[in-house]
Motif scaffolding. Structure first.
Motif, short mmCIF file in Angstrom:
data_model
loop_
_atom_site.label_atom_id
_atom_site.label_comp_id
_atom_site.label_asym_id
_atom_site.label_seq_id
_atom_site.Cartn_x
_atom_site.Cartn_y
_atom_site.Cartn_z
N GLU A 40 0.80 -1.22 0.00
CA GLU A 40 0.00 0.00 0.00
C GLU A 40 0.83 1.27 0.00
OE1 GLU A 40 -3.29 0.24 2.92
OE2 GLU A 40 -3.10 -1.94 3.01
N TYR A 41 2.00 1.21 0.65
CA TYR A 41 2.85 2.41 0.78
C TYR A 41 4.26 2.08 0.29
CZ TYR A 41 -1.03 3.73 3.79
OH TYR A 41 -2.29 3.99 4.28
N PRO A 42 4.43 1.99 -1.05
CA PRO A 42 5.69 1.49 -1.61
C PRO A 42 6.91 2.38 -1.26
CG PRO A 42 4.16 2.18 -3.35
CD PRO A 42 3.41 2.23 -2.08
N LYS A 43 6.67 3.66 -0.95
CA LYS A 43 7.81 4.55 -0.67
C LYS A 43 8.22 4.53 0.81
CE LYS A 43 5.94 7.90 -2.99
NZ LYS A 43 5.60 9.18 -3.65
N LEU A 44 7.42 3.85 1.61
CA LEU A 44 7.65 3.84 3.06
C LEU A 44 8.46 2.60 3.45
CD1 LEU A 44 6.52 5.50 5.57
CD2 LEU A 44 4.76 3.73 5.72
N ALA A 45 9.49 2.79 4.29
CA ALA A 45 10.22 1.63 4.82
C ALA A 45 9.39 1.06 5.97
CB ALA A 45 11.59 2.05 5.31
N VAL A 46 8.86 -0.13 5.80
CA VAL A 46 8.06 -0.76 6.87
C VAL A 46 8.97 -1.73 7.61
CG1 VAL A 46 6.01 -2.13 7.42
CG2 VAL A 46 5.94 -0.48 5.53
N LEU A 47 9.25 -1.41 8.87
CA LEU A 47 10.26 -2.15 9.65
C LEU A 47 9.64 -2.71 10.93
CD1 LEU A 47 12.94 0.68 9.28
CD2 LEU A 47 12.83 -1.42 7.91
N PRO A 48 8.94 -3.84 10.85
CA PRO A 48 8.24 -4.37 12.02
C PRO A 48 9.17 -4.86 13.12
CG PRO A 48 8.09 -5.92 10.20
CD PRO A 48 8.76 -4.69 9.66
N VAL A 49 8.74 -4.70 14.36
CA VAL A 49 9.47 -5.23 15.51
C VAL A 49 8.51 -6.13 16.30
CG1 VAL A 49 10.60 -4.66 17.70
CG2 VAL A 49 11.03 -3.25 15.68
N ALA A 50 8.85 -7.40 16.42
CA ALA A 50 8.02 -8.32 17.20
C ALA A 50 8.48 -8.24 18.65
CB ALA A 50 8.15 -9.74 16.67
N ALA A 51 7.69 -7.59 19.49
CA ALA A 51 8.07 -7.41 20.89
C ALA A 51 6.85 -7.07 21.72
CB ALA A 51 9.11 -6.28 21.00
N ASP A 52 6.97 -7.28 23.03
CA ASP A 52 5.99 -6.82 24.00
C ASP A 52 6.34 -5.34 24.23
OD1 ASP A 52 4.69 -6.02 26.31
OD2 ASP A 52 5.14 -7.87 27.41
N PHE A 53 5.46 -4.44 23.77
CA PHE A 53 5.82 -3.01 23.77
C PHE A 53 5.92 -2.42 25.17
CE2 PHE A 53 1.12 -2.89 23.29
CZ PHE A 53 0.81 -2.06 24.36
N THR A 54 5.49 -3.17 26.19
CA THR A 54 5.63 -2.66 27.56
C THR A 54 7.02 -2.97 28.12
OG1 THR A 54 4.78 -4.70 28.58
CG2 THR A 54 3.16 -3.00 28.03
N LYS A 55 7.80 -3.76 27.38
CA LYS A 55 9.16 -4.09 27.81
C LYS A 55 10.16 -3.39 26.90
CE LYS A 55 7.74 -8.06 30.26
NZ LYS A 55 6.97 -9.20 29.75
N PRO A 56 11.43 -3.23 27.35
CA PRO A 56 12.42 -2.57 26.49
C PRO A 56 12.61 -3.33 25.17
CG PRO A 56 13.25 -2.78 28.73
CD PRO A 56 11.98 -3.59 28.66
N PHE A 57 12.74 -2.60 24.05
CA PHE A 57 13.08 -3.22 22.77
C PHE A 57 13.93 -2.24 21.97
CE2 PHE A 57 8.98 -1.09 22.19
CZ PHE A 57 9.17 -0.37 21.02
#
Ligand code: AVJ
Length: 320
Positions: free
Chosen positions: A126-143
């Motif tokens: 959908e957004y070809p110009k955007l770098a989509v960089l997913p992070v698999a993490a529990d967002f309440t903990k440090p990542f």
């Protein structure tokens, strides 16, 4: 992973669930964490809740994001990365991604790695110009943020009034934690539900179709399914009320009679009318949320609301 007879799957997540459930049900007063609402049945029920006429938060927040997308986008520096805490299906994010065209990267952070990869693929299309960089993490903990993002201006996004599930001191700790992850100079866009008329609030959590009741009771159904317990759902009732003194909606499951239920080998006794406290959903005023944010090191920059003043979207900044 071990599979026992009677299809009880023993993995780390289930073990943690079992430990939390037993601890919560043997505590006084009894309680269960709202994070356990969201198995697949619960997530589907929550989707249904967001479509109820009485449940105003989702539609109101989307309204604000759509109506104010231009203003919100203007608070995003060019070349920035948008980091979403608990991205799910990124429904509310798409309007921002489409409007803030100078965004260089989108970092969806979510606990479900597989779902996250699926969503990332779709977003890249959908957004070809955007770098989509997913992070698999529990967002309440440090990542860790992905490397390319470290040199970009950073904008956090935490919609849905998910912050309302935290106790105020936990909400402050979360805002501080997000500040550490996003770093100095960052902006944070946070959706926060507002204090309002008791009837409007209570109807949103005690709807006429009983969907929220089902959502609440699904917690017991899940304990039955995942932990092999035998709660009779007909012997418990959904309660939801606004505790104005503490500025929160409380959800409980009330035992309709005196009963004993075996859970993971433990006998749990209920008095007639005794409740399990299953959720708090804190509501703030514009001022009280601003004060909470300041106390956590952020400076309130702007806030948008709907014409009824039902919901708010705040932008906060973290001074260099
Ligand atoms: C997902 C935490 C924002 O508190 O309104 C909806 C959850 N609980 N109906 C909320 C919920 C009952 C929801 N949050």
């Amino acid at each position: 992973m071990t599979v026992l007879a009677r299809k009880i799957v023993v993995d780390t997540a289930t073990t943690e669930f079992a430990t939390d459930v037993v601890a919560g049900l043997t505590a006084t007063p009894k309680k269960l964490s709202p994070k356990y609402f969201y198995d697949s049945a619960g997530s589907a029920l929550f989707e249904q809740i967001t479509e109820l006429a009485e449940y105003y938060p989702t539609r109101t927040e989307i309204g604000i994001l759509n109506e104010r997308a231009g203003d919100i986008a203007a608070s995003i520096p060019p070349g920035a990365a948008l980091i979403e805490f608990g991205s799910g299906s990124s429904t509310k994010t798409r309007k921002l991604l489409s409007t803030a065209t100078s965004l260089a990267a989108y970092v969806p952070v979510d606990i479900s790695a597989q779902f996250l990869q699926q969503q990332a693929k779709e977003l890249r299309r959908e957004y070809p110009k955007l770098a989509v960089l997913p992070v698999a993490a529990d967002f309440t903990k440090p990542f860790e943020l992905p490397d390319p993002v470290r040199i970009m201006p950073r904008v956090g996004f935490f919609p849905g009034s998910t912050i309302g599930n935290f106790e105020p001191h936990e909400a402050a700790a979360f805002l501080r934690h997000a500040g550490r992850i996003l770093g100095r100079g960052a902006t944070f866009i946070v959706g926060v539900d507002l204090i309002k008329d008791t009837q409007v609030l209570q109807k949103a959590y005690c709807d006429s179709q009983g969907v929220t009741a089902k959502f609440n009771l699904n917690l017991l159904a899940r304990i039955n399914r995942d932990l092999g317990a035998k709660f009779n759902l007909d012997c418990f009732e959904h309660h939801a009320f606004f505790n104005r003194e503490r500025s929160r909606i409380e959800m409980h499951l009330a035992s309709l009679k005196r009963q004993r239920v075996k859970v993971c080998g433990e006998c749990i006794d209920f008095r007639a009318g005794e409740t399990i406290h299953t959720e708090n959903s804190y509501k703030y005023s514009l001022e009280s949320f601003g004060a909470l944010a300041r106390g956590a090191g952020w400076t309130p920059a702007a806030v948008w609301t709907d014409p009824n003043n039902y919901f708010s979207v705040h932008t906060l900044s973290l001074r260099d």
